[in-house]
Design an enzyme around this catalytic site. Structure first.
Site, short mmCIF file in Angstrom:
data_model
loop_
_atom_site.label_atom_id
_atom_site.label_comp_id
_atom_site.label_asym_id
_atom_site.label_seq_id
_atom_site.Cartn_x
_atom_site.Cartn_y
_atom_site.Cartn_z
N HIS A 208 31.01 96.75 54.72
CA HIS A 208 29.98 96.70 55.76
C HIS A 208 29.26 98.03 55.98
O HIS A 208 28.38 98.13 56.83
CB HIS A 208 30.58 96.22 57.09
CG HIS A 208 31.51 97.21 57.72
ND1 HIS A 208 32.82 97.36 57.34
CD2 HIS A 208 31.32 98.12 58.72
CE1 HIS A 208 33.39 98.30 58.07
NE2 HIS A 208 32.50 98.79 58.91
C1 UD1 Z 1 29.87 99.11 63.64
C2 UD1 Z 1 30.14 100.61 63.61
C3 UD1 Z 1 30.99 100.95 62.39
C4 UD1 Z 1 32.24 100.11 62.37
C5 UD1 Z 1 31.92 98.64 62.48
C6 UD1 Z 1 33.18 97.86 62.64
C7 UD1 Z 1 28.39 102.05 64.52
C8 UD1 Z 1 27.29 102.98 64.18
N1 UD1 Z 1 28.90 101.37 63.49
O1 UD1 Z 1 29.11 98.79 62.48
O2 UD1 Z 1 31.36 102.30 62.44
O3 UD1 Z 1 32.92 100.35 61.16
O4 UD1 Z 1 31.10 98.41 63.65
O5 UD1 Z 1 33.04 96.54 62.26
O6 UD1 Z 1 28.76 101.95 65.66
N2 UD1 Z 1 26.34 91.59 64.35
C9 UD1 Z 1 26.53 90.26 64.63
N3 UD1 Z 1 27.51 89.91 65.50
C10 UD1 Z 1 28.33 90.82 66.11
C11 UD1 Z 1 28.11 92.17 65.82
C12 UD1 Z 1 27.12 92.55 64.95
O7 UD1 Z 1 25.83 89.39 64.11
O8 UD1 Z 1 29.21 90.43 66.89
C13 UD1 Z 1 25.29 91.97 63.36
C14 UD1 Z 1 23.95 92.28 64.00
O9 UD1 Z 1 22.97 91.82 63.13
C15 UD1 Z 1 23.92 93.78 64.04
C16 UD1 Z 1 24.73 94.16 62.80
O10 UD1 Z 1 25.71 93.16 62.69
O11 UD1 Z 1 22.63 94.32 64.01
C17 UD1 Z 1 25.37 95.52 62.90
O12 UD1 Z 1 26.20 95.63 64.06
P1 UD1 Z 1 26.50 97.08 64.70
O13 UD1 Z 1 27.51 96.97 65.78
O14 UD1 Z 1 25.24 97.75 65.05
O15 UD1 Z 1 27.08 97.89 63.50
P2 UD1 Z 1 28.22 97.49 62.47
O16 UD1 Z 1 27.63 97.44 61.11
O17 UD1 Z 1 28.96 96.30 62.99
N1 UDP Z 2 39.79 93.19 60.30
C1 UDP Z 2 40.00 91.92 60.81
N2 UDP Z 2 39.33 90.85 60.25
C2 UDP Z 2 38.48 91.00 59.19
C3 UDP Z 2 38.26 92.31 58.69
C4 UDP Z 2 38.92 93.38 59.26
O1 UDP Z 2 40.78 91.75 61.74
O2 UDP Z 2 37.92 90.01 58.72
C5 UDP Z 2 40.48 94.34 60.92
C6 UDP Z 2 41.16 95.30 59.97
O3 UDP Z 2 42.46 94.90 59.64
C7 UDP Z 2 41.17 96.59 60.77
C8 UDP Z 2 39.86 96.51 61.53
O4 UDP Z 2 39.50 95.13 61.54
O5 UDP Z 2 42.24 96.58 61.69
C9 UDP Z 2 38.83 97.35 60.83
O6 UDP Z 2 37.58 97.01 61.23
P1 UDP Z 2 36.28 97.37 60.40
O7 UDP Z 2 36.58 97.45 58.96
O8 UDP Z 2 35.26 96.42 60.87
O9 UDP Z 2 35.90 98.81 61.00
P2 UDP Z 2 36.23 100.32 60.55
O10 UDP Z 2 37.70 100.49 60.58
O11 UDP Z 2 35.62 100.53 59.22
O12 UDP Z 2 35.52 101.12 61.57
#
Ligand code: UD1
Ligand code: UDP
Length: 383
Positions: A208
């Site tokens: 992601h």
């Molecule tokens: C965010 C964090 C990243 C983390 C990740 C965990 C920042 C800058 N990034 O990235 O560090 O690793 O979360 O998963 O804070 N969206 C949905 N449903 C949701 C949430 C998001 O559809 O419940 C979609 C939306 O289109 C949104 C995109 O995902 O624009 C990105 O979501 P966002 O929270 O901005 O960043 P992540 O890529 O999830």
């Molecule tokens: N995780 C989860 N379901 C998924 C993918 C990840 O529960 O489908 C858990 C994973 O085991 C870890 C956390 O989510 O505990 C990590 O989240 P993510 O990779 O979104 O964020 P990051 O750690 O990169 O910020």
């Protein structure tokens, strides 16, 4: 008087980090009054509520419901919504975790209102400012009064940045508290049967990071890599909503769906996902937390990034950095398929007792005779 604490969480990995902290604070409910604030950065059931249910996290006291947006917009919306909460509650401390926009936004608000800040997972550095998370980490640490560090590299980074020794507390990795507490429930998960998988006979992918999924060219490269791997071993791919949306934008959904042996599914809850990690042959990922969980579970991790802010997972753990180098990735996959493991050990203080260490430090925070950490830690039973 009880010490009022605002505990902030906004995104999937945050929920996993606050669960043990809230449980530990509850033990000392005559000393602390925790108030849980969900920023609403993540909001889909599978990205948010499922973790509250599975990890027994109480419903948020306050939900800021900010939703998605650009980096600046999302950060600004969280700040705007969080400021009146801090003003109304006047907490003793704001606790932020990890490196997401919610972490930075709430730390900034607290700092400007002269409220103490604790950062859980402080000090990690990828030294790559093209990642939004790196900016969030550097600024949050700079503003924090309690820097709770998960691995020794974090202590060195913070010292190098000149942040006072008296603020730095090497307490270990709180995600591992959650992993250890939930191991029996993880073991009970029926996800392997549901997906028709056999132990050690499949691989697992999560991706992601903007660097991997925002560009069509990188996603095409990833499709080629996954296709080659899937020709040797089934690949299970729970897709993050960000990536799912971008696959549509790049017109690459069909390309991914046509790959034989690649099964794309919705994001999973914690218990099912960790069961899949634990029984897999190897994991390919760009996640931060998964590099750590695979190290503890001793599952080979191929990190599809050029750098990591968690170097202990490389030095001691099962992690290897791969970037998007197809040759390197396939070589490592072949080694794993021929059962050539990377020897690994579990990093210091990744022992399930990090929340205990943090809360013991917070309990002594106001006392004049501040005991040394060694004294505090002596009262925590060994693993
Ligand atoms: C965010 C964090 C990243 C983390 C990740 C965990 C920042 C800058 N990034 O990235 O560090 O690793 O979360 O998963 O804070 N969206 C949905 N449903 C949701 C949430 C998001 O559809 O419940 C979609 C939306 O289109 C949104 C995109 O995902 O624009 C990105 O979501 P966002 O929270 O901005 O960043 P992540 O890529 O999830
Ligand atoms: N995780 C989860 N379901 C998924 C993918 C990840 O529960 O489908 C858990 C994973 O085991 C870890 C956390 O989510 O505990 C990590 O989240 P993510 O990779 O979104 O964020 P990051 O750690 O990169 O910020």
């Amino acid at each position: 008087m009880k010490k009022k604490i605002l505990v902030v969480a906004g995104a999937r990995p945050n929920f996993i980090k606050i669960a043990p902290l809230l449980q530990e604070l509850k033990i000392y409910n005559s000393e602390f009054e925790p108030i849980l604030v969900h920023t609403g950065q993540h909001y889909d059931f599978q990205m948010s509520q499922i973790f509250f249910q599975e990890l027994d996290i109480p419903s948020p006291d306050i939900n800021l419901e900010v939703g998605s947006g650009s980096q600046a917009l999302q950060t600004a919306k969280i700040m705007e919504a969080f400021e009146p909460v801090v003003m109304a509650h006047r907490p003793w401390l704001v606790i932020v975790v990890g490196d997401v926009n919610s972490t930075l936004a709430c730390a900034l608000v607290a700092a400007k209102l002269n409220v103490l800040i604790a950062h859980v997972e402080a000090g990690l550095r990828s030294f790559d400012r093209s990642m939004p998370e790196e900016i969030n980490r550097v600024v949050t640490d700079c503003l924090s009064d309690y820097l709770f560090v998960s691995e020794e590299s974090g202590v060195r980074n913070l010292e190098h940045e000149g942040l006072g020794d008296d603020k730095i507390f090497f307490v270990g990795n709180i995600m591992i508290d959650t992993l250890m507490t939930n191991m029996p429930a993880i073991d009970r998960s029926g996800i392997l049967t549901n997906l028709g998988l056999r132990k050690q006979a499949y691989s697992l992918v999560t991706l992601h990071r903007p660097g991997n999924v925002d560009s069509k060219q990188a996603m095409e490269q990833i499709a080629n890599i996954l296709e080659t791997i899937a020709s040797r071993i089934p690949v299970i791919y729970p897709i993050h909503p960000r990536t799912r949306n971008l696959l549509k934008d790049h017109n690459l959904e069909e390309r991914f769906e046509s790959v034989e042996g690649l099964k794309m599914i919705e994001p999973l809850g914690y218990l099912e996902f960790l069961k899949l990690v634990k029984e897999s042959l190897f994991v390919l990922t760009d996640s931060g937390g998964i590099q750590e969980e695979t190290t503890v579970l001793k599952i080979p991790c191929l990190t599809m990034r050029e750098n990591t802010e968690r170097p202990v997972t490389i030095a001691q753990g099962t992690n290897c950095l791969m970037g998007l180098d197809q040759t390197k990735i396939l070589r490592r996959c072949n080694e794993i398929l021929s059962r050539e493991p990377k020897m690994s050990t579990i990093p210091k203080y990744w022992d399930g007792k990090t929340a205990q260490r943090i809360v013991q430090i917070l309990r002594t925070a106001d006392s004049e005779n501040h005991p040394s950490f060694q004294e505090i830690f002596q009262n925590i039973s060994p693993p």
